[in-house]
Each structure stands twice: as structure tokens, then as C-alpha cells.
Scaffold this motif. Sequence first.
Motif, PDB file in Angstrom:
ATOM      1  N   GLN A  43      46.083-120.637 -13.962  1.00  0.00           N
ATOM      2  CA  GLN A  43      45.960-120.341 -12.451  1.00  0.00           C
ATOM      3  C   GLN A  43      44.166-119.876 -13.390  1.00  0.00           C
ATOM      4  O   GLN A  43      43.219-119.766 -12.012  1.00  0.00           O
ATOM      5  CB  GLN A  43      45.655-118.910 -11.802  1.00  0.00           C
ATOM      6  N   GLN A  44      44.341-119.148 -14.542  1.00  0.00           N
ATOM      7  CA  GLN A  44      43.427-117.823 -14.725  1.00  0.00           C
ATOM      8  C   GLN A  44      42.094-119.778 -15.273  1.00  0.00           C
ATOM      9  O   GLN A  44      40.832-119.500 -15.384  1.00  0.00           O
ATOM     10  CB  GLN A  44      43.215-118.010 -15.947  1.00  0.00           C
ATOM     11  N   GLU A  45      43.155-120.541 -16.036  1.00  0.00           N
ATOM     12  CA  GLU A  45      42.138-122.129 -16.206  1.00  0.00           C
ATOM     13  C   GLU A  45      41.395-122.356 -14.872  1.00  0.00           C
ATOM     14  O   GLU A  45      39.950-123.019 -15.110  1.00  0.00           O
ATOM     15  CB  GLU A  45      42.596-122.760 -17.084  1.00  0.00           C
ATOM     16  N   ALA A  46      42.043-122.668 -14.012  1.00  0.00           N
ATOM     17  CA  ALA A  46      42.095-123.861 -12.479  1.00  0.00           C
ATOM     18  C   ALA A  46      40.311-122.333 -12.608  1.00  0.00           C
ATOM     19  O   ALA A  46      39.473-123.232 -11.640  1.00  0.00           O
ATOM     20  CB  ALA A  46      42.871-122.765 -12.391  1.00  0.00           C
ATOM     21  N   GLY A  47      40.512-121.245 -12.293  1.00  0.00           N
ATOM     22  CA  GLY A  47      39.072-120.512 -11.969  1.00  0.00           C
ATOM     23  C   GLY A  47      38.318-120.575 -12.689  1.00  0.00           C
ATOM     24  O   GLY A  47      37.350-120.427 -12.334  1.00  0.00           O
ATOM     25  N   VAL A  84      37.692-123.484 -14.228  1.00  0.00           N
ATOM     26  CA  VAL A  84      37.362-125.179 -13.802  1.00  0.00           C
ATOM     27  C   VAL A  84      36.563-124.561 -12.906  1.00  0.00           C
ATOM     28  O   VAL A  84      35.348-125.613 -13.016  1.00  0.00           O
ATOM     29  CB  VAL A  84      38.047-125.486 -13.918  1.00  0.00           C
ATOM     30  N   LEU A  85      36.259-123.854 -11.907  1.00  0.00           N
ATOM     31  CA  LEU A  85      34.860-123.752 -10.434  1.00  0.00           C
ATOM     32  C   LEU A  85      34.349-122.881 -10.863  1.00  0.00           C
ATOM     33  O   LEU A  85      33.682-122.545 -10.011  1.00  0.00           O
ATOM     34  CB  LEU A  85      36.730-123.430  -9.843  1.00  0.00           C
ATOM     35  N   GLY A  86      34.213-121.883 -12.399  1.00  0.00           N
ATOM     36  CA  GLY A  86      33.299-121.908 -12.294  1.00  0.00           C
ATOM     37  C   GLY A  86      33.117-120.340 -11.875  1.00  0.00           C
ATOM     38  O   GLY A  86      32.193-119.695 -11.770  1.00  0.00           O
ATOM     39  N   MET A  87      34.297-119.485 -12.146  1.00  0.00           N
ATOM     40  CA  MET A  87      33.900-118.538 -11.737  1.00  0.00           C
ATOM     41  C   MET A  87      34.030-116.983 -12.821  1.00  0.00           C
ATOM     42  O   MET A  87      34.662-117.449 -14.017  1.00  0.00           O
ATOM     43  CB  MET A  87      35.992-117.825 -11.207  1.00  0.00           C
ATOM     44  N   THR A  88      33.292-116.160 -13.030  1.00  0.00           N
ATOM     45  CA  THR A  88      33.361-115.392 -13.638  1.00  0.00           C
ATOM     46  C   THR A  88      34.699-114.995 -13.649  1.00  0.00           C
ATOM     47  O   THR A  88      35.464-114.380 -13.211  1.00  0.00           O
ATOM     48  CB  THR A  88      32.578-114.326 -13.389  1.00  0.00           C
ATOM     49  N   LYS A  89      35.086-114.176 -15.095  1.00  0.00           N
ATOM     50  CA  LYS A  89      36.128-113.688 -15.549  1.00  0.00           C
ATOM     51  C   LYS A  89      36.004-112.304 -14.602  1.00  0.00           C
ATOM     52  O   LYS A  89      37.696-111.677 -14.270  1.00  0.00           O
ATOM     53  CB  LYS A  89      36.123-112.529 -17.214  1.00  0.00           C
ATOM     54  N   ARG A  90      35.434-111.564 -14.031  1.00  0.00           N
ATOM     55  CA  ARG A  90      36.111-110.599 -13.336  1.00  0.00           C
ATOM     56  C   ARG A  90      35.437-111.015 -11.814  1.00  0.00           C
ATOM     57  O   ARG A  90      36.786-110.786 -11.362  1.00  0.00           O
ATOM     58  CB  ARG A  90      33.933-110.339 -12.697  1.00  0.00           C
ATOM     59  N   GLN A  91      35.635-112.414 -11.736  1.00  0.00           N
ATOM     60  CA  GLN A  91      36.106-112.976 -10.073  1.00  0.00           C
ATOM     61  C   GLN A  91      37.403-113.524 -10.849  1.00  0.00           C
ATOM     62  O   GLN A  91      38.360-113.358  -9.786  1.00  0.00           O
ATOM     63  CB  GLN A  91      35.470-114.149  -9.713  1.00  0.00           C
ATOM     64  N   ILE A  92      37.679-114.068 -11.281  1.00  0.00           N
ATOM     65  CA  ILE A  92      38.840-113.926 -12.056  1.00  0.00           C
ATOM     66  C   ILE A  92      40.171-113.311 -11.913  1.00  0.00           C
ATOM     67  O   ILE A  92      41.519-113.483 -11.492  1.00  0.00           O
ATOM     68  CB  ILE A  92      39.589-114.781 -13.138  1.00  0.00           C
ATOM     69  N   PHE A  93      39.997-111.868 -12.683  1.00  0.00           N
ATOM     70  CA  PHE A  93      40.658-111.119 -11.865  1.00  0.00           C
ATOM     71  C   PHE A  93      40.791-110.404 -11.074  1.00  0.00           C
ATOM     72  O   PHE A  93      41.915-110.515 -10.643  1.00  0.00           O
ATOM     73  CB  PHE A  93      40.337-109.708 -13.345  1.00  0.00           C
ATOM     74  N   PHE A  94      39.989-109.985  -9.825  1.00  0.00           N
ATOM     75  CA  PHE A  94      40.470-110.179  -8.678  1.00  0.00           C
ATOM     76  C   PHE A  94      40.431-110.632  -7.576  1.00  0.00           C
ATOM     77  O   PHE A  94      40.958-110.101  -6.937  1.00  0.00           O
ATOM     78  CB  PHE A  94      38.833-108.352  -8.605  1.00  0.00           C
ATOM     79  N   LYS A  95      40.060-111.893  -8.112  1.00  0.00           N
ATOM     80  CA  LYS A  95      40.805-112.742  -7.191  1.00  0.00           C
ATOM     81  C   LYS A  95      41.366-113.738  -7.373  1.00  0.00           C
ATOM     82  O   LYS A  95      42.176-113.841  -5.993  1.00  0.00           O
ATOM     83  CB  LYS A  95      39.644-113.671  -6.547  1.00  0.00           C
ATOM     84  N   ILE A  96      42.346-113.425  -8.476  1.00  0.00           N
ATOM     85  CA  ILE A  96      43.442-114.051  -8.664  1.00  0.00           C
ATOM     86  C   ILE A  96      44.562-113.111 -10.000  1.00  0.00           C
ATOM     87  O   ILE A  96      45.555-113.322  -8.832  1.00  0.00           O
ATOM     88  CB  ILE A  96      43.110-115.665 -10.091  1.00  0.00           C
ATOM     89  N   THR A  97      43.966-113.678 -10.526  1.00  0.00           N
ATOM     90  CA  THR A  97      45.119-112.706 -10.946  1.00  0.00           C
ATOM     91  C   THR A  97      45.025-110.983 -10.477  1.00  0.00           C
ATOM     92  O   THR A  97      46.972-110.954 -11.010  1.00  0.00           O
ATOM     93  CB  THR A  97      44.376-111.930 -12.563  1.00  0.00           C
ATOM     94  N   LEU A  98      44.784-110.076 -10.048  1.00  0.00           N
ATOM     95  CA  LEU A  98      45.575-109.055  -9.183  1.00  0.00           C
ATOM     96  C   LEU A  98      45.804-109.275  -8.268  1.00  0.00           C
ATOM     97  O   LEU A  98      46.748-108.380  -8.137  1.00  0.00           O
ATOM     98  CB  LEU A  98      43.478-108.069  -9.291  1.00  0.00           C
TER      99      LEU A  98
END
Length: 258
Positions: A155-159, A161-175
Motif C-alpha cells: 500500500q505504501q508502494e502504491a502511494g 506510484v501515485l506520486g504521494m510524498t512520504k508525509r502524505q503516505i504516512f498520514f493518508k495511508i499508514t496512520l
Amino acid sequence: MFTMFTSFITSNEFQTVIAALNTGFVKTVELFFITLVGALPLGLVISFGSMNQMRPFGWLFQALGMIPRNRFTRWLNGFRPISLVCRLLVWVIRGTPLVLQIIILFYVPGMKDLFSWPSGETGRMTAVCVAFILNYACYFSEIYRGGIQGVPVGQQEAGQVLGMTKRQIFFKITLLQMVKRIVPPMSNEIISLVKDTSLARVIALQEVIWMGESFMKGNSGYSGLIWPLFFTAVYYLVFSGIVTLLLSWLEKKLNYFR
């Protein structure tokens, strides 16, 4: 037996006991909420430290073009000081009794002339809060770490691929997924916190158990009263019941991935 208990209800003695227990219970609730407010964010910080990947010697070897060839240089290459310190802290705190940590934190600084806690009840409350926050932060950190590492890497890798930053991946996916995963184990720790507040009496903090014991010891003008100590169970049952209902409601609200 019922007549005897009824006489307690209608006597000034019963009113005095309930007033004292209510005062102690306020102190218990105060300790509970201060611990939560401090331990929840601190636990997240410690979990980030435990997962920290910084390898200063590895970067140095890479900058110098050196290749670790023996066991020692390979160990230096993978050495992560922040992670090591955080994991060591968690190991020590989780491996020793909370009551011992309270005693050490309250008495040792004054014995070694490091610093002195404020006098009276304020100093006891401050020391106990620090001990509880540090203890529960270490337990919470492991729950946070398990929740973060439990999120599938795909799911992080998918983020990415969508061009999300590490901050966006953490707050919108991981968190979001981490919060849902950690609520059940976090609930167990929070319920344990309700009961662990009774350990504060080891340094004479006047919480509800200490108040109940004071009647048994005759420190409050009465002597040999045992029932106030057992009556404190009602306070803990009601408090833990309310906390359990709130946590169950929160868990249902977080079922957004089903």
C-alpha cells in the motif's frame, strides 16, 4: 449484616468515608488523564525512534568508499544508535516493575542531590505522573510500532506510484490503518492504567486506595474500619466500565475498512 451496613449509610461515619474516597478518586482520575495525555504522543515518538534507520557509520563508509569486510566493520555499518537507545529504554522500562520505577524516580534524585521534587502532595503527584507517562509510553510505543509495521508495504508502494510524498503516505495511508489496528491492544493497556493508578500510594499519594487504607489504619480519626478499603472497588468498577464503553464506541467508529 444488612442492618449493620444500613447503619453505616445513615451515619456521619459513612458520609465522612465517602467524602474522603471521592477526594482520593479525583486524584486517581487526574493521574489517569495526565498519563494518557503525556504517554500517547511520547509513545509515538519512541516508536519512531525504535524504527529509526539512521546508520552514521554506514554513511561514513559509503562516503569514503569503504567496504566493510570483517565482523566489526559490518557491525558498525549496520549500527543504528537512535534505534538502539529507544529499544534499550523500552526493554528496561517494560522489564522492571512500575512500583519500583515510582520509588526510584521519587527518592533517588533527592538522595543523589540531583534535584528535588516540589514539597508535599504536589511533588508526589509530579513524580508519579512522570513515572506513569514514561512507563506507559514505552508500552504504547510497541503497540504503535506493531501497528505501523503491520500495514502492508504494497500500500505504501502504491502511494509512491501515485506520486504521494512520504508525509502524505504516512498520514493518508499508514496512520489511518494503524489507528484501527492498535485500538484493541491499546484498550487493554488503558484499562490496566485505571487499576495501576493504585500503585501511586507507594509514595503516599492520596489516591482512592490510600484513602481507603487510611481508615483501616486509623489515620483519619477512625480505627479498624475495613469496609472503606473494599468499597474502593466500586469506584474502579464504575470508572473502568465507563472507559470500556468509550473504547468500544471508538472501535466501532473506526471500522471504516470493512
